[in-house]
Design a protein around this motif. Sequence first.
Motif, PDB file in Angstrom:
ATOM      1  N   PHE A  61       0.707  -1.197   0.094  1.00  0.00           N
ATOM      2  CA  PHE A  61      -0.141  -0.012   0.139  1.00  0.00           C
ATOM      3  C   PHE A  61       0.747   1.265   0.197  1.00  0.00           C
ATOM      4  CE2 PHE A  61      -2.215   3.180   2.551  1.00  0.00           C
ATOM      5  CZ  PHE A  61      -3.374   3.364   1.904  1.00  0.00           C
ATOM      6  N   LEU A  62       1.808   1.312   0.755  1.00  0.00           N
ATOM      7  CA  LEU A  62       2.768   2.355   0.950  1.00  0.00           C
ATOM      8  C   LEU A  62       3.377   2.866  -0.071  1.00  0.00           C
ATOM      9  CD1 LEU A  62       3.864   4.673   2.991  1.00  0.00           C
ATOM     10  CD2 LEU A  62       5.867   3.194   3.638  1.00  0.00           C
ATOM     11  N   SER A  63       3.942   1.735  -0.743  1.00  0.00           N
ATOM     12  CA  SER A  63       4.821   1.967  -2.229  1.00  0.00           C
ATOM     13  C   SER A  63       3.917   2.351  -3.353  1.00  0.00           C
ATOM     14  CB  SER A  63       5.619   0.568  -2.319  1.00  0.00           C
ATOM     15  OG  SER A  63       5.280   0.320  -3.866  1.00  0.00           O
ATOM     16  N   GLU A  64       2.537   2.104  -3.074  1.00  0.00           N
ATOM     17  CA  GLU A  64       1.801   2.640  -4.160  1.00  0.00           C
ATOM     18  C   GLU A  64       1.338   4.202  -4.227  1.00  0.00           C
ATOM     19  OE1 GLU A  64      -2.302   0.717  -4.847  1.00  0.00           O
ATOM     20  OE2 GLU A  64      -0.452  -1.140  -5.165  1.00  0.00           O
ATOM     21  N   LEU A  65       1.036   4.240  -2.790  1.00  0.00           N
ATOM     22  CA  LEU A  65       0.917   5.899  -2.477  1.00  0.00           C
ATOM     23  C   LEU A  65       2.299   6.771  -3.017  1.00  0.00           C
ATOM     24  CD1 LEU A  65      -0.488   6.096   1.051  1.00  0.00           C
ATOM     25  CD2 LEU A  65      -1.394   6.368  -1.201  1.00  0.00           C
ATOM     26  N   VAL A  66       3.456   6.084  -2.496  1.00  0.00           N
ATOM     27  CA  VAL A  66       4.745   6.971  -2.596  1.00  0.00           C
ATOM     28  C   VAL A  66       4.902   6.972  -4.301  1.00  0.00           C
ATOM     29  CG1 VAL A  66       7.213   6.485  -2.613  1.00  0.00           C
ATOM     30  CG2 VAL A  66       5.887   6.164  -0.461  1.00  0.00           C
ATOM     31  N   SER A  67       4.315   5.888  -4.915  1.00  0.00           N
ATOM     32  CA  SER A  67       4.645   6.257  -6.640  1.00  0.00           C
ATOM     33  C   SER A  67       3.786   7.321  -6.989  1.00  0.00           C
ATOM     34  CB  SER A  67       4.390   4.864  -7.268  1.00  0.00           C
ATOM     35  OG  SER A  67       2.968   4.677  -7.426  1.00  0.00           O
ATOM     36  N   LYS A  68       2.727   7.757  -6.390  1.00  0.00           N
ATOM     37  CA  LYS A  68       2.199   8.976  -6.865  1.00  0.00           C
ATOM     38  C   LYS A  68       2.690  10.203  -6.141  1.00  0.00           C
ATOM     39  CE  LYS A  68      -2.449   6.765  -7.065  1.00  0.00           C
ATOM     40  NZ  LYS A  68      -2.598   5.641  -5.660  1.00  0.00           N
ATOM     41  N   ILE A  69       3.105  10.182  -4.908  1.00  0.00           N
ATOM     42  CA  ILE A  69       3.596  11.342  -4.307  1.00  0.00           C
ATOM     43  C   ILE A  69       4.959  11.759  -4.754  1.00  0.00           C
ATOM     44  CG2 ILE A  69       4.130  12.381  -1.819  1.00  0.00           C
ATOM     45  CD1 ILE A  69       1.911  10.407  -1.067  1.00  0.00           C
ATOM     46  N   TYR A  70       5.932  10.737  -4.850  1.00  0.00           N
ATOM     47  CA  TYR A  70       7.352  10.949  -5.113  1.00  0.00           C
ATOM     48  C   TYR A  70       7.464  11.905  -6.313  1.00  0.00           C
ATOM     49  CZ  TYR A  70      12.315   9.874  -5.525  1.00  0.00           C
ATOM     50  OH  TYR A  70      13.595   9.793  -5.731  1.00  0.00           O
ATOM     51  N   PRO A  71       6.682  11.675  -7.636  1.00  0.00           N
ATOM     52  CA  PRO A  71       7.212  12.693  -8.572  1.00  0.00           C
ATOM     53  C   PRO A  71       6.765  14.022  -8.209  1.00  0.00           C
ATOM     54  CG  PRO A  71       6.228  10.318  -9.220  1.00  0.00           C
ATOM     55  CD  PRO A  71       6.194  10.597  -7.737  1.00  0.00           C
ATOM     56  N   THR A  72       5.635  14.218  -7.736  1.00  0.00           N
ATOM     57  CA  THR A  72       5.112  15.317  -7.255  1.00  0.00           C
ATOM     58  C   THR A  72       5.940  16.161  -6.336  1.00  0.00           C
ATOM     59  OG1 THR A  72       2.961  14.520  -7.580  1.00  0.00           O
ATOM     60  CG2 THR A  72       2.916  16.735  -6.954  1.00  0.00           C
ATOM     61  N   TYR A  73       6.584  15.379  -5.405  1.00  0.00           N
ATOM     62  CA  TYR A  73       7.423  15.680  -4.287  1.00  0.00           C
ATOM     63  C   TYR A  73       8.801  16.478  -5.079  1.00  0.00           C
ATOM     64  CZ  TYR A  73      10.825  15.788  -0.587  1.00  0.00           C
ATOM     65  OH  TYR A  73      11.928  16.208   0.233  1.00  0.00           O
ATOM     66  N   GLN A  74       9.166  15.799  -5.936  1.00  0.00           N
ATOM     67  CA  GLN A  74      10.421  16.048  -6.615  1.00  0.00           C
ATOM     68  C   GLN A  74       9.982  17.253  -7.577  1.00  0.00           C
ATOM     69  OE1 GLN A  74      12.604  15.051  -4.721  1.00  0.00           O
ATOM     70  NE2 GLN A  74      14.395  14.893  -6.177  1.00  0.00           N
ATOM     71  N   GLN A  75       8.956  17.328  -8.286  1.00  0.00           N
ATOM     72  CA  GLN A  75       8.641  18.640  -8.860  1.00  0.00           C
ATOM     73  C   GLN A  75       8.371  20.070  -8.209  1.00  0.00           C
ATOM     74  OE1 GLN A  75       8.420  18.670 -12.241  1.00  0.00           O
ATOM     75  NE2 GLN A  75       7.710  20.736 -12.136  1.00  0.00           N
ATOM     76  N   ARG A  76       7.892  19.436  -7.083  1.00  0.00           N
ATOM     77  CA  ARG A  76       7.523  20.896  -6.250  1.00  0.00           C
ATOM     78  C   ARG A  76       8.770  21.311  -5.706  1.00  0.00           C
ATOM     79  NH1 ARG A  76       1.603  20.435  -3.570  1.00  0.00           N
ATOM     80  NH2 ARG A  76       0.645  19.824  -5.417  1.00  0.00           N
ATOM     81  N   MET A  77       9.643  20.268  -5.331  1.00  0.00           N
ATOM     82  CA  MET A  77      10.948  20.718  -4.893  1.00  0.00           C
ATOM     83  C   MET A  77      11.816  21.837  -5.848  1.00  0.00           C
ATOM     84  SD  MET A  77      11.781  19.652  -1.873  1.00  0.00           S
ATOM     85  CE  MET A  77      13.516  19.525  -1.540  1.00  0.00           C
ATOM     86  N   LYS A  78      11.654  21.214  -7.005  1.00  0.00           N
ATOM     87  CA  LYS A  78      12.163  22.254  -8.064  1.00  0.00           C
ATOM     88  C   LYS A  78      11.790  23.385  -8.220  1.00  0.00           C
ATOM     89  CE  LYS A  78      14.334  21.487 -12.581  1.00  0.00           C
ATOM     90  NZ  LYS A  78      14.345  20.535 -13.615  1.00  0.00           N
ATOM     91  N   GLU A  79      10.354  23.419  -7.989  1.00  0.00           N
ATOM     92  CA  GLU A  79       9.705  24.777  -8.376  1.00  0.00           C
ATOM     93  C   GLU A  79       9.880  25.801  -7.205  1.00  0.00           C
ATOM     94  OE1 GLU A  79       5.692  22.755 -10.417  1.00  0.00           O
ATOM     95  OE2 GLU A  79       5.541  23.289  -8.385  1.00  0.00           O
ATOM     96  N   SER A  80      10.314  24.969  -5.916  1.00  0.00           N
ATOM     97  CA  SER A  80      10.656  25.911  -4.766  1.00  0.00           C
ATOM     98  C   SER A  80      12.479  26.073  -4.663  1.00  0.00           C
ATOM     99  CB  SER A  80      10.513  25.112  -3.559  1.00  0.00           C
ATOM    100  OG  SER A  80       9.033  24.859  -3.439  1.00  0.00           O
ATOM    101  N   ASN A  81      12.853  25.564  -5.784  1.00  0.00           N
ATOM    102  CA  ASN A  81      14.442  26.003  -5.929  1.00  0.00           C
ATOM    103  C   ASN A  81      15.097  25.391  -4.750  1.00  0.00           C
ATOM    104  OD1 ASN A  81      16.645  26.540  -7.253  1.00  0.00           O
ATOM    105  ND2 ASN A  81      16.915  28.394  -6.255  1.00  0.00           N
ATOM    106  N   ALA A  82      14.583  24.083  -4.281  1.00  0.00           N
ATOM    107  CA  ALA A  82      15.085  23.450  -3.150  1.00  0.00           C
ATOM    108  C   ALA A  82      15.417  22.143  -3.214  1.00  0.00           C
ATOM    109  CB  ALA A  82      14.053  23.550  -2.099  1.00  0.00           C
ATOM    110  N   PHE A  83      16.702  21.788  -2.326  1.00  0.00           N
ATOM    111  CA  PHE A  83      17.157  20.390  -2.256  1.00  0.00           C
ATOM    112  C   PHE A  83      16.962  19.721  -0.812  1.00  0.00           C
ATOM    113  CE2 PHE A  83      20.172  21.925  -5.796  1.00  0.00           C
ATOM    114  CZ  PHE A  83      19.674  21.318  -6.532  1.00  0.00           C
ATOM    115  N   ASP A  84      16.678  18.666  -0.837  1.00  0.00           N
ATOM    116  CA  ASP A  84      16.555  18.126   0.539  1.00  0.00           C
ATOM    117  C   ASP A  84      18.055  17.257   0.875  1.00  0.00           C
ATOM    118  OD1 ASP A  84      16.656  15.511  -0.563  1.00  0.00           O
ATOM    119  OD2 ASP A  84      14.540  15.273  -0.413  1.00  0.00           O
ATOM    120  N   PHE A  85      18.122  16.908   1.917  1.00  0.00           N
ATOM    121  CA  PHE A  85      19.489  16.451   2.354  1.00  0.00           C
ATOM    122  C   PHE A  85      19.891  15.213   1.464  1.00  0.00           C
ATOM    123  CE2 PHE A  85      22.017  17.122   5.917  1.00  0.00           C
ATOM    124  CZ  PHE A  85      21.390  18.533   6.354  1.00  0.00           C
ATOM    125  N   ASP A  86      18.845  14.331   1.015  1.00  0.00           N
ATOM    126  CA  ASP A  86      19.238  13.242   0.188  1.00  0.00           C
ATOM    127  C   ASP A  86      19.715  13.656  -1.357  1.00  0.00           C
ATOM    128  OD1 ASP A  86      18.901  11.189   2.254  1.00  0.00           O
ATOM    129  OD2 ASP A  86      16.467  11.525   1.656  1.00  0.00           O
TER     130      ASP A  86
END
Length: 721
Positions: free
Chosen positions: A167-192
């Motif tokens: 279940f979790l991995s299914e959710l993450v497959s939806k969230i992760y791409p958006t997360y990375q996209q929004r990080m870019k829009e925020s001109n931000a990097f996380d630690f990883d």
Amino acid sequence: MNSTENQILAGLNQPQKEAVMHFKGPALVLAGAGSGKTRVLTRRIAYLIAEYGVNPGNILAMTFTNKAASEMKERVNKLISEEMRSWVGTFHSFGATLLRREAEKLGFKRNFSIYDTSDQKRMIKEIMQDLNIDTKKTKPSRVLNEISDAKNQLIRPEDYKVEKFNFLSELVSKIYPTYQQRMKESNAFDFDDLIMKPCQLFTEYPRIKEYYNEKYKYILVDEYQDVNHAQYRLSQLLTGIDNNIFVVGDPDQSIYGFRGADINNILNFEKDFADAKVIRLEQNYRSKENILKAAQSVIKNNSSRLDKDLWSDRGEGDSIEFFEAATDKEEAGFIMEEAKKLNRAGEYNYGDMVVLYRTNAQSRSIEDVLRRNQVPYQIVGGLKFYDRKEIKDIVAYLRLINNPADTAALLRIINEPARGIGAKTIERVQDYAYANNISLFQSCLESDHNPELTKAYSSRVIEFAELIEEFQELENEITIDKLVSKILSKTGYESEIISKEGPKAQERLENIGELQSAMREYLQENDDGSLAGFLEEVALIADIDTMEDKNNFITLMTLHSAKGLEFPVVFLAGLDEGLFPHGNSMDDASEIEEERRLCYVGITRAQDKLYILRAKNRFRYGESKYYAPSRFLNEIPDSLINCEDDEDYGTIDIKDKSNNSSINARSSNYKEGQKIIHPSWGIGEIKQVKEDRGTKLTIRFKDGKERELLAEYAPLQPVRR
Ligand SMILES: Nc1ncnc2c1ncn2[C@@H]1O[C@H](COP(=O)(O)OP(=O)(O)OP(=O)(O)O)[C@@H](O)[C@H]1O
Ligand SMILES: [Mg+2]
């Protein structure tokens, strides 16, 4: 041998010398705790420069904590007269420096922000809400962990594979791409990202890789047993065709498996580099023999390990002291009494002592007792300076000033101090930003065009955004510490703290003052003194960095933060089955082995004296629970242990005792009607003295306000007549 060479090789044994004098090609120093791995690594840097004439700028040395990195810099500086121009630091700070130069290739701007865990959680929560995913059922932190694991495996959103029936991995497959996209829009990097993005850069742009290979001809890594896949790849990519990579580590100290560290990276080094020189060090210079024997008798119970010889000639030393307390409070009382005794005897001061524990939560009972008895201590991790609310707020202002695309920062302070901008308004500003494909900050500025906002609301939002713009202009004119003063006054943050926080205001403002001193220090050390540079430093500060070299404080920290460090006196608290080894690890043989390595790390931090403690009953999750002795205790031979007599400490109710000795003595100093003086609020009169977990004083100050203060902490002076 010339004199520099003499100095660099002074006091090294033969295999250590061999390691220090290693010049080209891959090398691995595989050795147990305290055998001089870090010493060898730093001396080799000096040797490369002084003896082989290597340009310091061609050397890159990486480690895990900033504390270790600054120690490294210091040690090398002592050995060579030239100014330090090699790159020495943590993996993450190297990643940040690299990205600062190359961000544009990845579609980011150079003034990017670095998101911490709370920024990440905020963003994930928002995405989950937008995707209609229940954040109560699936915690954002679980999603975050999964994304972080993926990044540590260098799995990009487009490569992320959904595990069937997960279940979790299914959710993450939806969230992760958006997360990375929004990080870019925020001109931000996380630690990883600080590790993953440089890897991506080097893979996609061979030219850039070549450039850095040319620049960093000599790569050195400390604590190699704890690199995760991404860090491993980064080290490999940084290593040019000459394969000048020199790593040191101890597989028995691999303790970051839960964050993706992979012990196989060190074990496979010889496979990765067929011609690697392998050096083993067998003499431990840190610990007395009894301590070393105890450590070895524990670790030898791990089945998957390479057996190593390790010996010390520092003498047998005292037996290991073991104390079984009835409760965690009594455990803390023992530590306090023993620390006081050692300090009084004069052989050790508090600065020589450390208390190590498995989980952060254990610190509280120890802190309580130390505080009540006025034993000075400092805590590493847990309550970190940069985690305090007021510091995070001010830093968020600075981040937004530096990078207006930083949504996490914006959301943190748009209504801090309160400006009447509520959740609804923010949502409307966000909607407008998405609809028009502009940044959140731009959307704030354009609020008067936002049809969803009435004039009253839009003007508040615009006022806020314009204030930030004003700060941006100011930033070019004044130094960053002065900028903070402007923020405090112009936003009304300072006056809000004073009116809302009462007695705590002073402490909070002092913390901000502390931030400004950190800035002044930064300005002195860095010529450019830019806001971006300072923010980068702040973002990279790891747990360990709150540890200052104050001489007379006992240090409290988790076992995980203690890696690489050493102390004359170590108190290892909480050897209870279910706590250490931790309850979560009990069903998994490999996790138990990781816990055992952690125990080995803990024991081997001790130079002269080791105390091991446990408590039969602990107060956890609001109730008292019985604990059996940790299995690790049974693994230490009885002959090495001296059991402390229970009678000394067993009958004392620590709380009552400390009450008698300190607080009551203090509280009797205060009487109703007495006049006192407080540094911020001036003269006041004590209206009430109340005993309730310490002495509480109600004081009416000359501004007419009554404030309740704890006698133990309040900086009060009696008014003399
Ligand atoms: N040849 C030596 N002579 C005297 N002291 C030494 C020698 N080698 C190392 N030491 C000292 O021994 C202690 C342990 O060294 P160091 O911290 O480099 O060990 P390490 O192998 O990196 O340990 P860890 O595995 O815990 O990181 C330090 O205080 C160091 O200065
Ligand atoms: Mg070391």
